[in-house]
Design an enzyme around this catalytic site. Structure first.
Site, PDB file in Angstrom:
ATOM      1  N   ARG A 166       0.857  -1.185   0.000  1.00 16.49           N
ATOM      2  CA  ARG A 166       0.000   0.000   0.000  1.00 16.49           C
ATOM      3  C   ARG A 166       0.894   1.235   0.000  1.00 16.49           C
ATOM      4  O   ARG A 166       1.912   1.285   0.690  1.00 16.49           O
ATOM      5  CB  ARG A 166      -0.874  -0.001   1.259  1.00 16.49           C
ATOM      6  CG  ARG A 166      -1.903   1.099   1.281  1.00 16.49           C
ATOM      7  CD  ARG A 166      -2.710   1.088   2.573  1.00 16.49           C
ATOM      8  NE  ARG A 166      -2.143   1.993   3.551  1.00 16.49           N
ATOM      9  CZ  ARG A 166      -2.847   2.572   4.540  1.00 16.49           C
ATOM     10  NH1 ARG A 166      -4.133   2.299   4.678  1.00 16.49           N
ATOM     11  NH2 ARG A 166      -2.268   3.383   5.387  1.00 16.49           N
ATOM     12  N   TYR A 223      -2.696  11.674   7.456  1.00 14.37           N
ATOM     13  CA  TYR A 223      -2.941  10.427   8.175  1.00 14.37           C
ATOM     14  C   TYR A 223      -2.544   9.232   7.299  1.00 14.37           C
ATOM     15  O   TYR A 223      -2.850   9.207   6.108  1.00 14.37           O
ATOM     16  CB  TYR A 223      -4.425  10.309   8.546  1.00 14.37           C
ATOM     17  CG  TYR A 223      -4.708   9.019   9.265  1.00 14.37           C
ATOM     18  CD1 TYR A 223      -4.449   8.891  10.619  1.00 14.37           C
ATOM     19  CD2 TYR A 223      -5.178   7.909   8.574  1.00 14.37           C
ATOM     20  CE1 TYR A 223      -4.664   7.705  11.276  1.00 14.37           C
ATOM     21  CE2 TYR A 223      -5.400   6.712   9.223  1.00 14.37           C
ATOM     22  CZ  TYR A 223      -5.138   6.620  10.580  1.00 14.37           C
ATOM     23  OH  TYR A 223      -5.342   5.431  11.223  1.00 14.37           O
ATOM     24  N   ASP A 244      -5.216   3.916  -0.106  1.00 14.63           N
ATOM     25  CA  ASP A 244      -6.371   4.148   0.768  1.00 14.63           C
ATOM     26  C   ASP A 244      -6.784   5.612   0.691  1.00 14.63           C
ATOM     27  O   ASP A 244      -6.012   6.503   1.042  1.00 14.63           O
ATOM     28  CB  ASP A 244      -5.964   3.775   2.205  1.00 14.63           C
ATOM     29  CG  ASP A 244      -7.149   3.700   3.156  1.00 14.63           C
ATOM     30  OD1 ASP A 244      -8.249   4.166   2.788  1.00 14.63           O
ATOM     31  OD2 ASP A 244      -6.969   3.174   4.272  1.00 14.63           O
ATOM     32  N   HIS A 260      -9.339   6.839   2.387  1.00 10.25           N
ATOM     33  CA  HIS A 260      -9.852   7.173   3.719  1.00 10.25           C
ATOM     34  C   HIS A 260     -11.099   8.035   3.719  1.00 10.25           C
ATOM     35  O   HIS A 260     -11.216   8.970   4.510  1.00 10.25           O
ATOM     36  CB  HIS A 260      -8.739   7.798   4.575  1.00 10.25           C
ATOM     37  CG  HIS A 260      -8.501   7.001   5.809  1.00 10.25           C
ATOM     38  ND1 HIS A 260      -9.260   7.138   6.938  1.00 10.25           N
ATOM     39  CD2 HIS A 260      -7.628   6.002   6.073  1.00 10.25           C
ATOM     40  CE1 HIS A 260      -8.843   6.276   7.838  1.00 10.25           C
ATOM     41  NE2 HIS A 260      -7.863   5.560   7.340  1.00 10.25           N
ATOM     42  N   GLU A 288      -8.990   2.034  -1.981  1.00 12.82           N
ATOM     43  CA  GLU A 288      -9.800   1.739  -0.794  1.00 12.82           C
ATOM     44  C   GLU A 288     -10.559   2.964  -0.297  1.00 12.82           C
ATOM     45  O   GLU A 288     -10.031   4.083  -0.349  1.00 12.82           O
ATOM     46  CB  GLU A 288      -8.855   1.233   0.304  1.00 12.82           C
ATOM     47  CG  GLU A 288      -9.538   0.943   1.615  1.00 12.82           C
ATOM     48  CD  GLU A 288      -8.554   0.614   2.719  1.00 12.82           C
ATOM     49  OE1 GLU A 288      -7.369   0.343   2.420  1.00 12.82           O
ATOM     50  OE2 GLU A 288      -8.966   0.641   3.888  1.00 12.82           O
ATOM     51  N   GLU A 317     -14.001  -1.057   6.082  1.00  8.26           N
ATOM     52  CA  GLU A 317     -13.360  -1.228   7.393  1.00  8.26           C
ATOM     53  C   GLU A 317     -14.186  -0.624   8.520  1.00  8.26           C
ATOM     54  O   GLU A 317     -14.002  -1.009   9.679  1.00  8.26           O
ATOM     55  CB  GLU A 317     -11.931  -0.670   7.401  1.00  8.26           C
ATOM     56  CG  GLU A 317     -11.857   0.836   7.304  1.00  8.26           C
ATOM     57  CD  GLU A 317     -10.429   1.361   7.309  1.00  8.26           C
ATOM     58  OE1 GLU A 317      -9.570   0.754   6.676  1.00  8.26           O
ATOM     59  OE2 GLU A 317     -10.201   2.396   7.949  1.00  8.26           O
ATOM     60  N   ARG A 360     -13.803  -5.145   2.956  1.00 10.06           N
ATOM     61  CA  ARG A 360     -12.705  -4.753   3.851  1.00 10.06           C
ATOM     62  C   ARG A 360     -13.000  -4.935   5.336  1.00 10.06           C
ATOM     63  O   ARG A 360     -12.263  -4.449   6.200  1.00 10.06           O
ATOM     64  CB  ARG A 360     -12.390  -3.270   3.605  1.00 10.06           C
ATOM     65  CG  ARG A 360     -11.571  -3.013   2.389  1.00 10.06           C
ATOM     66  CD  ARG A 360     -10.136  -3.425   2.598  1.00 10.06           C
ATOM     67  NE  ARG A 360      -9.417  -2.513   3.470  1.00 10.06           N
ATOM     68  CZ  ARG A 360      -8.460  -2.876   4.313  1.00 10.06           C
ATOM     69  NH1 ARG A 360      -8.120  -4.139   4.447  1.00 10.06           N
ATOM     70  NH2 ARG A 360      -7.840  -1.967   5.043  1.00 10.06           N
ATOM     71  N   GLU A 418      -4.521  -7.550   4.856  1.00  7.12           N
ATOM     72  CA  GLU A 418      -3.680  -6.451   5.339  1.00  7.12           C
ATOM     73  C   GLU A 418      -2.838  -6.947   6.527  1.00  7.12           C
ATOM     74  O   GLU A 418      -3.336  -7.623   7.422  1.00  7.12           O
ATOM     75  CB  GLU A 418      -4.566  -5.291   5.793  1.00  7.12           C
ATOM     76  CG  GLU A 418      -3.805  -4.065   6.248  1.00  7.12           C
ATOM     77  CD  GLU A 418      -4.740  -2.914   6.628  1.00  7.12           C
ATOM     78  OE1 GLU A 418      -5.932  -3.172   6.896  1.00  7.12           O
ATOM     79  OE2 GLU A 418      -4.268  -1.767   6.642  1.00  7.12           O
ATOM     80  N   TRP A 454     -11.151  11.963   7.449  1.00  7.02           N
ATOM     81  CA  TRP A 454      -9.686  11.898   7.419  1.00  7.02           C
ATOM     82  C   TRP A 454      -9.215  10.641   6.748  1.00  7.02           C
ATOM     83  O   TRP A 454      -8.070  10.364   6.645  1.00  7.02           O
ATOM     84  CB  TRP A 454      -9.065  12.027   8.804  1.00  7.02           C
ATOM     85  CG  TRP A 454      -9.667  11.141   9.830  1.00  7.02           C
ATOM     86  CD1 TRP A 454     -10.700  11.440  10.676  1.00  7.02           C
ATOM     87  CD2 TRP A 454      -9.291   9.808  10.144  1.00  7.02           C
ATOM     88  NE1 TRP A 454     -10.980  10.367  11.471  1.00  7.02           N
ATOM     89  CE2 TRP A 454     -10.130   9.354  11.174  1.00  7.02           C
ATOM     90  CE3 TRP A 454      -8.308   8.934   9.646  1.00  7.02           C
ATOM     91  CZ2 TRP A 454     -10.042   8.063  11.722  1.00  7.02           C
ATOM     92  CZ3 TRP A 454      -8.212   7.660  10.195  1.00  7.02           C
ATOM     93  CH2 TRP A 454      -9.075   7.236  11.214  1.00  7.02           C
TER      94      TRP A 454
HETATM   95  C1  CS2 Z   1      -6.573   2.114   7.749  1.00  8.79           C
HETATM   96  C2  CS2 Z   1      -6.653   1.873   9.225  1.00  8.79           C
HETATM   97  O1  CS2 Z   1      -5.594  -0.012   7.641  1.00  8.79           O
HETATM   98  C3  CS2 Z   1      -6.281   0.810   7.052  1.00  8.79           C
HETATM   99  O2  CS2 Z   1      -6.706   0.645   5.930  1.00  8.79           O
HETATM  100  O3  CS2 Z   1      -7.646   2.744   7.196  1.00  8.79           O
HETATM  101  O4  CS2 Z   1      -5.364   2.049   9.685  1.00  8.79           O
HETATM  102  C4  CS2 Z   1      -7.602   2.725  10.045  1.00  8.79           C
HETATM  103  O5  CS2 Z   1      -7.351   4.068   9.882  1.00  8.79           O
HETATM  104  C5  CS2 Z   1      -7.502   2.371  11.491  1.00  8.79           C
HETATM  105  O6  CS2 Z   1      -7.741   1.014  11.651  1.00  8.79           O
HETATM  106  C6  CS2 Z   1      -8.469   3.164  12.343  1.00  8.79           C
HETATM  107  O7  CS2 Z   1      -8.534   2.636  13.606  1.00  8.79           O
HETATM  108 MG    MG Z   2      -8.260   1.845   5.377  1.00  7.34          MG
END
Ligand code: CS2
Ligand code: MG
Length: 408
Positions: A147, A159, A216, A218, A242, A268, A289, A345, A408
């Protein structure tokens, strides 16, 4: 056989984890992960105050019945706190069942469908030089899929970009700044959309066409912005893009899908199959995810993946470091067993975390394997865990340059 004890532990060996331990009257122990990043104590309370007493005296083998009892019995359904609590009970019961059977859990899920689960790691760097170092370091560790996250010109921090790219130095980097109140970051979608394709162009030029690359988003984009990014990234042949939009609005993905052939992964922050209903039946995504920890455990995830399989949608189980090694092990047993596995992951936990949670999974030549220990294959060191008390830590908050709160 009956459940005689159910205990909840909160510990912070590097970051916070919530663990449920279920013990039977003949001394078999099962573990479940109930960690919800930044809201850990809410799940611990849900379990301690409303669930553990209901488990005492129940037959631990009745996993489906216990799942339905907790889900339907509470009347208030779904939501991350409830579904993390149910997941912890479910995974602990599967751990017990497999230990009693004397088999690694994946054998009870149908046995191995593959020799190992392809894993992806997180390479990141604020600029290209740091990113390339991080990619090389991941390749040396054996990762076969990576990634890619980078800084964005004009923004001080982003982030998902590690403070240090050196694994081991500060690998366990999320949230970017751990603090008792959320840190604040800035966001500028137009700058991001201009920058990201140039990063993938540079990475492909340096590392060639074969390496599977992921990214990602986000939840930061609107549907039309996500469509634009997916289209711009097509020449770089991503494994997936993602969380391109906040997918509570599942219909939004129709627009993205109409415009791009970049594969899409979402989920997620979802916690039930209902969150995917439109996404799956209309084939608007390519990868599911969800985390085992946040989506009701193995019982619910197996059904979700079987549903996705009908539409040629594959798994991509969430495995950041805020999923405990117990949750990660549960994911690996599913990965090995299900037919429609896609990728897993794998961020790697800190050494302190892995002292408290003794795991038997392995990572060899880019593939994860849950190991052959009966059950999940994870032991929890209660005495050591007590030395790492809960440490409030929150995920960041993001604001647009004009101060508006943003995803974020
Ligand atoms: C992220 C995560 O792994 C990912 O794809 O989006 O790190 C996510 O931000 C965290 O699990 C939040 O707790
Ligand atoms: Mg993620």
């Amino acid at each position: 056989m009956k459940i005689s004890h159910a205990d909840v532990f909160v510990t912070s060996p590097g970051r916070n984890f919530v663990t449920l331990k279920i013990t039977t009257d003949d001394g078999v122990v099962g573990y479940g992960d109930a960690t919800l990043n930044g809201r850990e104590l809410a799940v611990a309370s849900y379990l301690r105050d409303h669930v553990t007493s209901l488990l005492i005296g129940r037959d631990p083998h009745r996993i489906e019945d216990t799942w339905q009892y907790l889900y339907r019995g509470a009347y208030w359904r779904r939501g991350p706190v409830t579904m993390a609590a149910i997941a912890a009970v479910d995974v602990a019961l599967w751990d017990i069942k497999a230990k009693v059977a004397g088999l690694p859990l994946y054998q009870l899920l149908g046995g191995a469908s593959r020799t190992g689960a392809l894993a992806y790691g997180h390479a990141s760097g604020f600029d290209l030089e740091a990113l390339f170092d991080s990619i090389r370091e991941h390749l040396e560790l054996g990762y076969r899929a990576i990634r890619i996250q980078t800084g964005v010109p004009g923004l001080d921090s982003v982030y998902g970009v590690a403070a240090s790219t050196k694994i081991g130095e500060r690998y366990d980097y999320e949230p970017a700044q751990r603090s008792a109140a959320p840190s604040e970051e800035q966001w500028d979608t137009r700058a991001y959309l201009r920058h990201v394709p140039t990063v993938f162009e540079a990475v492909r030029n340096e590392f060639g066409p074969e390496l599977p690359l992921l990214h990602d988003g986000h939840h930061r984009m609107t549907p039309i912005q996500a469509a634009k990014l997916g289209k711009a990234l097509e020449p770089y042949d991503l494994f997936w893009l993602e969380d391109c939009t906040p997918a509570e609005n599942q219909e939004a993905l129709r627009l993205v899908r109409q415009h791009t052939t970049t594969p899409l992964a979402i989920g997620e922050i979802f916690n039930t199959a209902f969150d995917y209903q439109t996404l799956i039946t209309e084939q608007l995504i390519d990868y599911v995810r969800s985390a085992v920890t946040h989506t009701g455990g193995i019982t619910a995830m197996k059904k979700l993946f079987d549903f996705a399989a009908l539409y040629q949608i594959k798994s991509g189980i969430h495995g950041p470091t805020d999923i405990s090694p117990v949750g990660q092990a549960a994911a690996l047993h599913l990965d090995l067993a299900i037919h429609n596995f896609g990728i897993q992951e794998y961020m790697r936990h800190s050494p302190e975390t892995l002292e408290v949670f003794k795991t038997s999974y392995s990572f060899t030549d880019g593939l994860l394997h849950p190991g052959e220990t009966p059950g999940l294959g994870v032991e929890y060191d209660e005495q050591l865990a007590e030395k790492f008390p809960y440490d409030p830590a929150y995920l960041p908050v993001n604001r647009l340059l004009d101060g508006t709160v943003h995803d974020w």
